[in-house]
Write a protein that holds these residues in place. Structure first.
Motif, short mmCIF file in Angstrom:
data_model
loop_
_atom_site.label_atom_id
_atom_site.label_comp_id
_atom_site.label_asym_id
_atom_site.label_seq_id
_atom_site.Cartn_x
_atom_site.Cartn_y
_atom_site.Cartn_z
N ARG A 147 0.83 -1.22 0.00
CA ARG A 147 0.00 0.00 0.00
C ARG A 147 0.86 1.25 0.00
O ARG A 147 0.51 2.24 -0.64
N ASN A 148 1.97 1.23 0.73
CA ASN A 148 2.87 2.39 0.75
C ASN A 148 3.51 2.64 -0.61
O ASN A 148 3.98 3.74 -0.88
N HIS A 149 3.52 1.63 -1.46
CA HIS A 149 4.05 1.77 -2.82
C HIS A 149 2.91 1.91 -3.83
O HIS A 149 3.06 1.56 -5.01
N GLN A 150 1.78 2.40 -3.35
CA GLN A 150 0.63 2.78 -4.18
C GLN A 150 -0.11 1.62 -4.84
O GLN A 150 -0.79 1.81 -5.84
N TYR A 151 0.04 0.42 -4.32
CA TYR A 151 -0.74 -0.71 -4.83
C TYR A 151 -2.04 -0.77 -4.03
O TYR A 151 -2.02 -0.91 -2.81
N ASN A 152 -3.18 -0.67 -4.73
CA ASN A 152 -4.47 -0.75 -4.05
C ASN A 152 -5.09 -2.14 -4.15
O ASN A 152 -5.79 -2.58 -3.27
N ASN A 153 -4.81 -2.83 -5.24
CA ASN A 153 -5.34 -4.17 -5.45
C ASN A 153 -4.25 -5.16 -5.04
O ASN A 153 -3.25 -5.34 -5.74
N MET A 154 -4.45 -5.80 -3.89
CA MET A 154 -3.40 -6.67 -3.34
C MET A 154 -3.16 -7.91 -4.20
O MET A 154 -2.03 -8.35 -4.34
N ALA A 155 -4.20 -8.49 -4.77
CA ALA A 155 -4.01 -9.67 -5.62
C ALA A 155 -3.16 -9.31 -6.83
O ALA A 155 -2.21 -10.03 -7.18
N GLN A 156 -3.47 -8.19 -7.44
CA GLN A 156 -2.69 -7.74 -8.59
C GLN A 156 -1.25 -7.40 -8.17
O GLN A 156 -0.30 -7.76 -8.86
N ALA A 157 -1.09 -6.73 -7.04
CA ALA A 157 0.24 -6.37 -6.56
C ALA A 157 1.09 -7.60 -6.34
O ALA A 157 2.27 -7.64 -6.71
N MET A 158 0.51 -8.64 -5.75
CA MET A 158 1.27 -9.86 -5.49
C MET A 158 1.71 -10.51 -6.81
O MET A 158 2.84 -10.98 -6.91
N ARG A 159 0.85 -10.50 -7.81
CA ARG A 159 1.22 -11.06 -9.12
C ARG A 159 2.36 -10.25 -9.75
O ARG A 159 3.27 -10.81 -10.34
N LEU A 160 2.31 -8.94 -9.61
CA LEU A 160 3.30 -8.07 -10.26
C LEU A 160 4.68 -8.12 -9.60
O LEU A 160 5.69 -8.03 -10.28
N VAL A 161 4.71 -8.24 -8.28
CA VAL A 161 6.00 -8.14 -7.59
C VAL A 161 6.56 -9.49 -7.13
O VAL A 161 7.72 -9.56 -6.75
N ALA A 162 5.76 -10.53 -7.15
CA ALA A 162 6.18 -11.81 -6.58
C ALA A 162 7.47 -12.35 -7.16
O ALA A 162 8.27 -12.96 -6.45
N THR A 163 7.72 -12.15 -8.43
CA THR A 163 8.92 -12.71 -9.06
C THR A 163 9.98 -11.65 -9.34
O THR A 163 11.01 -11.95 -9.95
N ASP A 164 9.75 -10.43 -8.90
CA ASP A 164 10.68 -9.33 -9.17
C ASP A 164 11.49 -9.03 -7.91
O ASP A 164 11.20 -8.10 -7.16
N ILE A 165 12.52 -9.85 -7.67
CA ILE A 165 13.33 -9.75 -6.45
C ILE A 165 13.96 -8.36 -6.29
O ILE A 165 13.90 -7.79 -5.19
N PRO A 166 14.54 -7.75 -7.33
CA PRO A 166 15.10 -6.40 -7.15
C PRO A 166 14.03 -5.39 -6.70
O PRO A 166 14.31 -4.53 -5.86
N LEU A 167 12.82 -5.50 -7.23
CA LEU A 167 11.74 -4.59 -6.83
C LEU A 167 11.39 -4.82 -5.36
O LEU A 167 11.21 -3.86 -4.60
N ILE A 168 11.28 -6.07 -4.96
CA ILE A 168 10.96 -6.39 -3.57
C ILE A 168 12.02 -5.83 -2.64
O ILE A 168 11.71 -5.22 -1.63
N LYS A 169 13.30 -6.01 -3.01
CA LYS A 169 14.40 -5.48 -2.18
C LYS A 169 14.30 -3.97 -2.06
O LYS A 169 14.51 -3.42 -0.97
N SER A 170 13.97 -3.29 -3.15
CA SER A 170 13.87 -1.83 -3.09
C SER A 170 12.70 -1.37 -2.22
O SER A 170 12.75 -0.31 -1.63
N MET A 171 11.66 -2.19 -2.13
CA MET A 171 10.50 -1.83 -1.32
C MET A 171 10.79 -1.93 0.17
O MET A 171 10.28 -1.15 0.95
N ILE A 172 11.60 -2.89 0.55
CA ILE A 172 11.79 -3.13 1.99
C ILE A 172 13.05 -2.48 2.53
O ILE A 172 13.34 -2.59 3.73
N THR A 173 13.84 -1.84 1.69
CA THR A 173 15.05 -1.18 2.20
C THR A 173 14.87 0.31 2.25
O THR A 173 14.00 0.89 1.76
#
Length: 192
Positions: free
Chosen positions: A166-192
């Protein structure tokens, strides 16, 4: 606002002693309290406040009427701090399908129907935005994790995940999970 059908009367004392107020949803599994509220709210002469609104949104029409009463006849004085009874009657019409329901609440506050409408709707919005996502998208109710601290730990991890998305502007959680689940660099940038 608490939505706990088995909330013990002792809890209301703790809330009041902590200089707080409560609005508690009352369900049919509390038949004595539920029936007394239903009886008291049926008498239109006992209304202290009333408010109604119509909301039309995406083919859905909802009529909500909120009634507040200060008349507590027949209700146990063990509900410490109890000042008002609230009834919310909803008629929802979605593309010709009509549903109707009434929800009852008890409150330690002393206010009007408009304020209760806004507060309870805000709580429902929070509940829908968090619990629906956890129950449906993250399948929390279907989880087989049931022992020790594991259920609370997993729930906390899910809450953190939802907040990060949500802090990264994703409102639809199911869609957000599909979009970021396999994008490890994106996930790392979100949590750091």
């Amino acid at each position: 606002y608490f939505r706990c059908p088995s909330l013990p009367k002792k809890t209301t004392e703790i809330i009041i002693n902590g200089n707080n107020d409560y609005v508690i949803g009352v369900k049919k599994n509390q038949p004595a309290l539920y029936n007394k509220i239903e009886t008291n709210m049926a008498d239109k002469n006992k209304r202290s406040s009333w408010y109604a609104e119509i909301e039309i949104n995406k083919g859905r029409t909802e009529l909500r009427s909120i009634t507040v009463s200060d008349h507590l006849e027949g209700i146990s004085d063990q509900w410490i701090g109890l000042n008002q009874l609230i009834s919310i009657h909803r008629i929802v019409n979605t593309k010709g399908n009509k549903t109707e329901e009434t929800a009852y609440f008890i409150s330690s506050k002393q206010t009007n129907a408009f304020v209760y409408n806004e507060g309870i709707r805000l709580h429902w919005a929070i509940e829908n935005s968090l619990h629906y996502v956890k129950d449906v998208t993250l399948k929390e109710d279907a989880s087989k994790i049931r022992t020790g601290n594991a259920p609370q730990n997993i729930s906390t991890i899910k809450n953190i995940s939802i907040n990060i998305l949500r802090n990264h502007q994703y409102n639809n959680m199911a869609q957000a999970m599909r979009l970021v689940a396999t994008d490890i660099p994106l996930i790392k940038s979100m949590i750091t």
